[in-house]
Design an enzyme around this catalytic site. Structure first.
Site, PDB file in Angstrom:
ATOM      1  N   ARG A 128       0.815  -1.217   0.000  1.00 11.62           N
ATOM      2  CA  ARG A 128       0.000   0.000   0.000  1.00 11.62           C
ATOM      3  C   ARG A 128       0.853   1.274   0.000  1.00 11.62           C
ATOM      4  O   ARG A 128       0.476   2.290   0.576  1.00 11.62           O
ATOM      5  CB  ARG A 128      -0.970   0.010   1.189  1.00 11.62           C
ATOM      6  CG  ARG A 128      -1.939  -1.166   1.212  1.00 11.62           C
ATOM      7  CD  ARG A 128      -2.788  -1.225  -0.053  1.00 11.62           C
ATOM      8  NE  ARG A 128      -3.674  -2.387  -0.023  1.00 11.62           N
ATOM      9  CZ  ARG A 128      -3.403  -3.553  -0.604  1.00 11.62           C
ATOM     10  NH1 ARG A 128      -2.269  -3.718  -1.272  1.00 11.62           N
ATOM     11  NH2 ARG A 128      -4.240  -4.554  -0.543  1.00 11.62           N
ATOM     12  N   SER A 172     -11.817  -1.179   2.135  1.00 15.33           N
ATOM     13  CA  SER A 172     -11.049  -1.523   3.337  1.00 15.33           C
ATOM     14  C   SER A 172     -10.525  -0.257   3.993  1.00 15.33           C
ATOM     15  O   SER A 172      -9.832   0.533   3.357  1.00 15.33           O
ATOM     16  CB  SER A 172      -9.882  -2.445   2.976  1.00 15.33           C
ATOM     17  OG  SER A 172     -10.355  -3.668   2.468  1.00 15.33           O
ATOM     18  N   GLU A 196      -6.005   3.017   5.745  1.00 13.46           N
ATOM     19  CA  GLU A 196      -5.707   2.981   4.322  1.00 13.46           C
ATOM     20  C   GLU A 196      -6.326   4.192   3.634  1.00 13.46           C
ATOM     21  O   GLU A 196      -5.831   4.668   2.617  1.00 13.46           O
ATOM     22  CB  GLU A 196      -6.260   1.680   3.724  1.00 13.46           C
ATOM     23  CG  GLU A 196      -5.845   1.391   2.317  1.00 13.46           C
ATOM     24  CD  GLU A 196      -6.237  -0.016   1.899  1.00 13.46           C
ATOM     25  OE1 GLU A 196      -6.943  -0.150   0.878  1.00 13.46           O
ATOM     26  OE2 GLU A 196      -5.836  -0.976   2.578  1.00 13.46           O
TER      27      GLU A 196
END
Length: 316
Positions: A189, A242, A312
């Site tokens: 990420r 998410s 995130e």
């Protein structure tokens, strides 16, 4: 934003395809359907426009952000003092690097260029029609190519960086930067250039090396991945996908569920009963509700499991 700054932005953009707008509620541009106002907002349709705008913002000392498809951002209720940018037009198109809609025959794949503002769904659809394989696992992710590259988005064991060949960026002063894959550091990420995250630049386009395949087989794999995702994720409610990054060797959703937080609420925000790593807007959530719930989840998981969950979602 000062009056003179507004007037200069209006003057710069008056003949562009989209007008500069001011005092814009960002809830309308976020999949979470929450968030404060941006001082200014504009759709940018071409590379020259983007360079000119960023050059002027640099001179004016104004900040900017690109929102992509709005699927991974949350503007706080206090708002954003600069210019929100969305990439459209030529900055949202897909094409073979060779042009004319033809693939590039290379022994290890075809090079395909996608604008930073192109939705992942549109990119995958184009590749499927051309019989190009390699990113089917991204099916169902509601983001843009630029946003996906910036965070090295992934799912189901794959990452977009696995297929990345090069990136074309515009920096904060309006200069164009072409970055080969070898100069990027890609991790979970995160995408970094020269040791820094890509926060200060805009991904105008990205080039991918795709593999030739059978159209029906590619379509079938996309449908399979989409079905996996839909079966495990909440539907019919506003979310950002998410919400937390998975800690090393574990899953954020597992930890949150084990902490007994499924269904936990703060105002109009709720930890999804379907998947614990989704924070959903049940109808009238404010950004503050979502951020408060995020902090409560982080604190509880830290106390119970000594694990720090990192969002995130980009908090702006």
């Amino acid at each position: 934003m000062k009056r003179q700054q507004r007037e200069e932005l209006v003057a710069l953009t008056k003949n562009w395809p989209s007008a500069m707008c001011f005092d814009v509620p960002m809830a309308s541009y976020s999949t979470l359907r929450a968030g404060g106002r941006a001082a200014a907002f504009i759709d940018i349709h071409g590379l020259a426009e983007l360079q000119a705008l960023l050059g002027q913002l640099h001179e004016q000392g104004l900040v900017f952000r690109v929102i992509g498809r709005g699927s991974n951002i949350l503007v706080t209720d206090k708002g954003f003092p600069g210019v929100m940018i969305r990439l459209k037009g030529e900055l949202a198109r897909v094409a073979s690097v060779a042009g004319s809609g033809r693939r590039v025959p290379e022994e290890d794949g075809a090079l395909i260029n996608a604008g930073g503002g192109c939705s992942l769904a549109s990119f995958l659809s184009w590749c499927t029609k051309q019989g190009l394989s390699g990113l089917e696992f991204m099916a169902g992710i509601p983001g843009s190519v630029g946003g996906a590259v910036r965070m090295n988005a992934g799912a189901l064991g794959g990452e977009i960086g696995d297929r990345l060949h090069s990136v074309e960026c515009v920096d904060g002063s309006g200069s164009l930067i072409r970055v080969p894959r070898a100069e990027l550091r890609l991790s979970y990420r995160k995408a970094e250039l020269a040791g820094k995250e890509l926060d200060g630049v805009i991904v105008a386009s990205a080039c991918f090396r795709m593999q030739p395949g059978v159209q029906e087989e590619i379509r079938s794999r996309c449908a399979g991945f989409l079905a996996q995702r839909k079966g495990k994720q909440p539907a019919g409610v506003a979310s950002a996908g998410s919400f937390f990054k998975n800690p090393v060797g574990d899953a954020a959703g597992r930890l949150i569920e084990a902490a007994g937080l499924k269904g936990h609420r703060c105002g109009g925000a709720m930890v999804s009963p379907v998947h614990a790593n989704f924070i959903v807007n049940t109808g009238k959530s404010s950004a503050t509700d979502i951020l408060t719930l995020m902090e409560q989840v982080q604190e509880t998981v830290l106390q119970k499991f000594a694990v720090s969950l990192e969002p995130e979602v980009e908090i702006i």
